[in-house]
Design a protein around this motif. Structure first.
Motif, PDB file in Angstrom:
ATOM      1  N   THR A  12      65.446   1.747 133.336  1.00 28.91           N
ATOM      2  CA  THR A  12      65.735   1.175 132.022  1.00 28.91           C
ATOM      3  C   THR A  12      65.000   1.969 130.958  1.00 28.91           C
ATOM      4  O   THR A  12      63.852   2.356 131.155  1.00 28.91           O
ATOM      5  CB  THR A  12      65.240  -0.288 131.978  1.00 28.91           C
ATOM      6  N   ARG A  17      64.948  -1.090 124.917  1.00 26.58           N
ATOM      7  CA  ARG A  17      64.781  -2.530 125.157  1.00 26.58           C
ATOM      8  C   ARG A  17      63.851  -3.136 124.125  1.00 26.58           C
ATOM      9  O   ARG A  17      64.120  -4.191 123.565  1.00 26.58           O
ATOM     10  CB  ARG A  17      64.233  -2.775 126.571  1.00 26.58           C
ATOM     11  N   ARG A  59      74.692  -8.044 126.279  1.00 25.37           N
ATOM     12  CA  ARG A  59      74.421  -8.013 127.721  1.00 25.37           C
ATOM     13  C   ARG A  59      75.656  -7.513 128.488  1.00 25.37           C
ATOM     14  O   ARG A  59      75.565  -6.815 129.474  1.00 25.37           O
ATOM     15  CB  ARG A  59      74.007  -9.405 128.170  1.00 25.37           C
ATOM     16  N   PHE A  60      76.845  -7.883 128.012  1.00 23.02           N
ATOM     17  CA  PHE A  60      78.084  -7.538 128.706  1.00 23.02           C
ATOM     18  C   PHE A  60      78.770  -6.306 128.130  1.00 23.02           C
ATOM     19  O   PHE A  60      79.501  -5.619 128.825  1.00 23.02           O
ATOM     20  CB  PHE A  60      79.055  -8.731 128.663  1.00 23.02           C
ATOM     21  N   ASP A  65      75.229  -4.300 121.086  1.00 30.87           N
ATOM     22  CA  ASP A  65      73.775  -4.258 120.894  1.00 30.87           C
ATOM     23  C   ASP A  65      73.443  -3.120 119.932  1.00 30.87           C
ATOM     24  O   ASP A  65      73.113  -2.007 120.338  1.00 30.87           O
ATOM     25  CB  ASP A  65      73.075  -4.069 122.237  1.00 30.87           C
ATOM     26  N   MET A  90      66.651  -5.451 136.890  1.00 31.83           N
ATOM     27  CA  MET A  90      67.144  -5.993 135.627  1.00 31.83           C
ATOM     28  C   MET A  90      67.932  -7.295 135.740  1.00 31.83           C
ATOM     29  O   MET A  90      68.287  -7.882 134.727  1.00 31.83           O
ATOM     30  CB  MET A  90      68.028  -4.941 134.945  1.00 31.83           C
ATOM     31  N   ARG A  93      66.332 -10.223 133.854  1.00 33.79           N
ATOM     32  CA  ARG A  93      66.296  -9.964 132.408  1.00 33.79           C
ATOM     33  C   ARG A  93      67.686 -10.122 131.796  1.00 33.79           C
ATOM     34  O   ARG A  93      67.823 -10.540 130.651  1.00 33.79           O
ATOM     35  CB  ARG A  93      65.749  -8.567 132.138  1.00 33.79           C
ATOM     36  N   ARG A  94      68.718  -9.771 132.549  1.00 30.11           N
ATOM     37  CA  ARG A  94      70.089  -9.958 132.046  1.00 30.11           C
ATOM     38  C   ARG A  94      70.410 -11.440 131.893  1.00 30.11           C
ATOM     39  O   ARG A  94      71.043 -11.842 130.918  1.00 30.11           O
ATOM     40  CB  ARG A  94      71.071  -9.263 132.973  1.00 30.11           C
ATOM     41  N   ARG A  97      68.762 -12.641 128.796  1.00 28.59           N
ATOM     42  CA  ARG A  97      69.485 -12.261 127.572  1.00 28.59           C
ATOM     43  C   ARG A  97      70.619 -13.234 127.272  1.00 28.59           C
ATOM     44  O   ARG A  97      70.841 -13.624 126.125  1.00 28.59           O
ATOM     45  CB  ARG A  97      70.063 -10.849 127.697  1.00 28.59           C
TER      46      ARG A  97
END
Length: 158
Positions: A12, A17, A59-60, A65, A90, A93-94, A97
């Motif tokens: 990442t 981030r 996220r998707f 973002d 991740m 974390r996803r 989000r």
């Protein structure tokens, strides 16, 4: 890092981030501030909704973002910041989000309805968690998940 790549751990860009997290925090704080300063205007709700969309939809679909896109397309190529690629798991974390995006969306709806105190409470729970992750890379949902898995292992043995 080569060892992490060999084991399939995703790398990442921590710089991107952190830019995302600070950007969402900034929009959220501005949204709450506008909710208190000018409750008759929809500005606070719009800013909170924008933060929620950037967080959840981003996220998707990476194009949503805008903070990460700015880092990847402008700041890193021009040498303003350096990419900091770190191997991280991740998945949790996803999920965080998506949950954060939903919470900010709910706060936006509350702000639109004139419920500034409730919108502030929701946002006030989320902002410190994002700042903790942005400054110290401490993901509270990740910690909670590990604790749950430890309890689950002690109970079931798996």
């Amino acid at each position: 890092m080569a060892e992490a790549i060999a084991h399939g751990t995703e790398c990442t860009d921590v710089t991107a981030r952190r830019a995302h997290q600070f950007g969402v925090v900034g929009l959220s704080v501005l949204g709450i501030a506008f909710g208190w300063i000018a409750p008759e205007m929809p500005t606070g709700g719009i800013l909170l909704m924008a933060a929620g969309v950037i967080m959840g939809v981003g996220r998707f679909w990476a194009g949503a973002d805008i903070f990460r896109q700015f880092v990847w397309r402008v700041a890193e190529p021009r040498g303003w910041v350096q990419a900091d690629l770190v191997p991280e798991a991740m998945a949790t974390r996803r999920v965080a989000r998506v949950i954060g995006g939903l919470v900010l969306g709910a706060a936006a709806l509350l702000a639109f309805a004139g419920e500034t105190v409730a919108a502030t409470a929701l946002t006030g729970m989320l902002v410190p968690m994002m700042l903790l992750d942005a400054t110290a890379s401490i993901c509270l949902l990740c910690i909670a998940r590990v604790q749950f898995r430890m309890v689950q292992y002690r109970i079931t043995g798996r």
